[in-house]
Design an enzyme around this catalytic site. Structure first.
Site, PDB file in Angstrom:
ATOM      1  N   ASP A  46      15.770   0.699 -30.130  1.00 55.13           N
ATOM      2  CA  ASP A  46      17.143   0.383 -29.768  1.00 55.13           C
ATOM      3  C   ASP A  46      18.052   1.570 -30.025  1.00 55.13           C
ATOM      4  OD1 ASP A  46      17.887   0.222 -32.554  1.00 55.13           O
ATOM      5  OD2 ASP A  46      17.006  -1.785 -32.586  1.00 55.13           O
ATOM      6  N   LYS A  68      20.258  -3.773 -27.812  1.00 53.17           N
ATOM      7  CA  LYS A  68      20.968  -4.109 -29.039  1.00 53.17           C
ATOM      8  C   LYS A  68      22.302  -3.376 -29.164  1.00 53.17           C
ATOM      9  CE  LYS A  68      18.150  -6.854 -31.564  1.00 53.17           C
ATOM     10  NZ  LYS A  68      18.509  -7.988 -32.391  1.00 53.17           N
ATOM     11  N   MET A 179      28.126  -2.537 -39.682  1.00 46.89           N
ATOM     12  CA  MET A 179      28.541  -3.317 -38.505  1.00 46.89           C
ATOM     13  C   MET A 179      29.912  -3.960 -38.735  1.00 46.89           C
ATOM     14  SD  MET A 179      24.841  -5.125 -37.792  1.00 46.89           S
ATOM     15  CE  MET A 179      24.773  -5.723 -39.499  1.00 46.89           C
TER      16      MET A 179
END
Length: 282
Positions: A46, A68, A179
Site C-alpha cells: 500500500d 489504502k 493517522m
C-alpha cells in the site's frame, strides 16, 4: 508459526509473510524484510510502504497495489485478506508489505488470523514504527530525562472518547498520534476541554523521511490555526508534549543525518532542517 493447520487438518502449500516496511525510507527496511521481498512470489503493498524501488527489491514477484488511501481503499481489508489467502493456497509465497510495523495499527493480527483459519503458515517481520522514527526525523525524542519518562501512541482514525481524553490529560508524558490529521480538531479541543495546558507544544510532521518532509509546530491552543495556514495533509505524525521544544536545540535530526550519510536527496536538493522561518520547517 510455520506448519499451521486449518479446517480438516490441511496445511497450505504456500505461505504468507507480513512485513513491516518502516516509515517509507528504504534505509529503514530490516534485513529480514529485504530477504522476504527477494523470495516473494506475490507482494501486496500500500501507499505507506516503501514501494518506489519495489521491483528491484522483489525481482521475481507479482506486485499488487492494494491502495489504502484515507477514505478511498482500492481494495478493502476483506478483499486484501481474500487475495492473500487465495494466492497462498495456490502455492505462492505472499508478502504483505505494510508501512511501519504490522502490529501497530496495521491490522496485522487480523491478517494472521485469516491465514490461520485457512491453514496457511504465516511469519511476521517487525518493522520500524513511524510513531518513533518520524518524530526522530524531525529532531523530536519521545522521552528525555527530566521532561518525559513515558509516551503513549494512539490512533487518530476515529475521535477519542471523553474518558480517553481525560486519561491522556492525567497521564502526562508525550502523546503520539498516527493517522490524526482528520481528527486534529476534536483531539486538540478535547484535550483543552479536559484541562491540558494551552501552551503545550504540538508538532505535525508530514511525509516523514521523504524529500518533502515538513514539520509544523504550534501550541495546543493554536495548532488548528497554524495547521490550516500551513495546509497540513496526511500522512502525518502528531506529537504533543514538552519534548517538541527540543526540536529547536539539536544539531541534526535523524532524517538529516540519514540524508547526508546515504545521499538520500539529489545533490541539488535542499536538506530538511530545523525551522528557518516561522514555525514550519520544510
Amino acid at each position: 508459526m510455520r506448519g499451521t493447520t486449518g479446517p480438516g487438518g490441511r496445511v497450505s502449500p504456500g505461505r504468507v509473510t507480513l512485513v513491516g516496511g518502516g516509515p517509507g525510507s528504504l534505509h529503514l527496511l530490516t534485513v529480514g524484510a529485504v530477504d522476504a521481498l527477494r523470495e516473494a512470489d506475490v507482494v501486496l503493498y500500500d501507499r505507506l510502504a516503501p514501494h518506489d524501488n519495489l521491483r528491484s527489491l522483489a525481482p521475481r514477484a507479482e506486485l499488487i497495489d492494494v491502495g489504502k488511501h484515507p477514505g478511498n481503499h482500492v481494495v478493502g481489508q476483506d478483499g486484501i485478506e481474500a487475495l492473500m489467502v487465495a494466492r497462498a493456497l495456490a502455492g505462492s509465497h505472499v508478502v504483505r508489505l505494510k508501512g511501519g510495523d504490522p502490529y501497530v495499527f496495521g491490522r496485522g493480527s487480523e491478517e494472521v488470523l485469516a491465514c490461520h483459519e485457512h491453514g496457511i503458515a504465516v511469519t511476521v517481520i517487525s518493522g520500524v514504527t513511524s510513531a518513533i522514527a518520524v518524530p526522530a526525523a524531525a529532531g523530536i525524542p519521545l522521552t528525555h530525562r527530566g521532561i518525559s519518562h513515558a509516551f503513549t501512541v494512539i490512533s487518530g482514525h476515529a475521535p477519542l472518547t471523553d474518558r480517553e481524553l481525560s486519561g491522556l490529560t492525567m497521564l502526562g508524558g508525550t502523546i503520539v498520534v498516527l493517522m490524526g490529521v482528520g481528527t486534529l480538531p476534536t483531539l486538540s479541543q478535547g484535550l483543552l476541554r479536559h484541562g491540558m495546558a494551552a501552551d503545550l507544544p504540538v508538532a505535525v510532521i508530514e511525509r516523514g523521511f521523504s524529500p518533502t518532509q515538513r514539520t509544523t509546530i504550534a501550541d495546543l491552543g493554536t495548532i488548528l490555526t497554524e495547521a490550516a495556514l500551513a495546509g497540513v495533509e496526511s500522512p502525518a505524525v502528531l506529537v504533543v508534549g514538552e519534548v517538541v521544544r527540543l526540536a529547536y536545540r539539536g544539531d541534526l535530526s535523524a532524517g538529516q543525518m540519514m540524508d547526508r550519510a546515504e545521499e538520500f536527496l539529489a545533490a541539488d536538493s535542499s536538506v530538511p532542517g530545523w525551522p528557518v522561518s516561522g514555525r514550519t520547517a520544510g
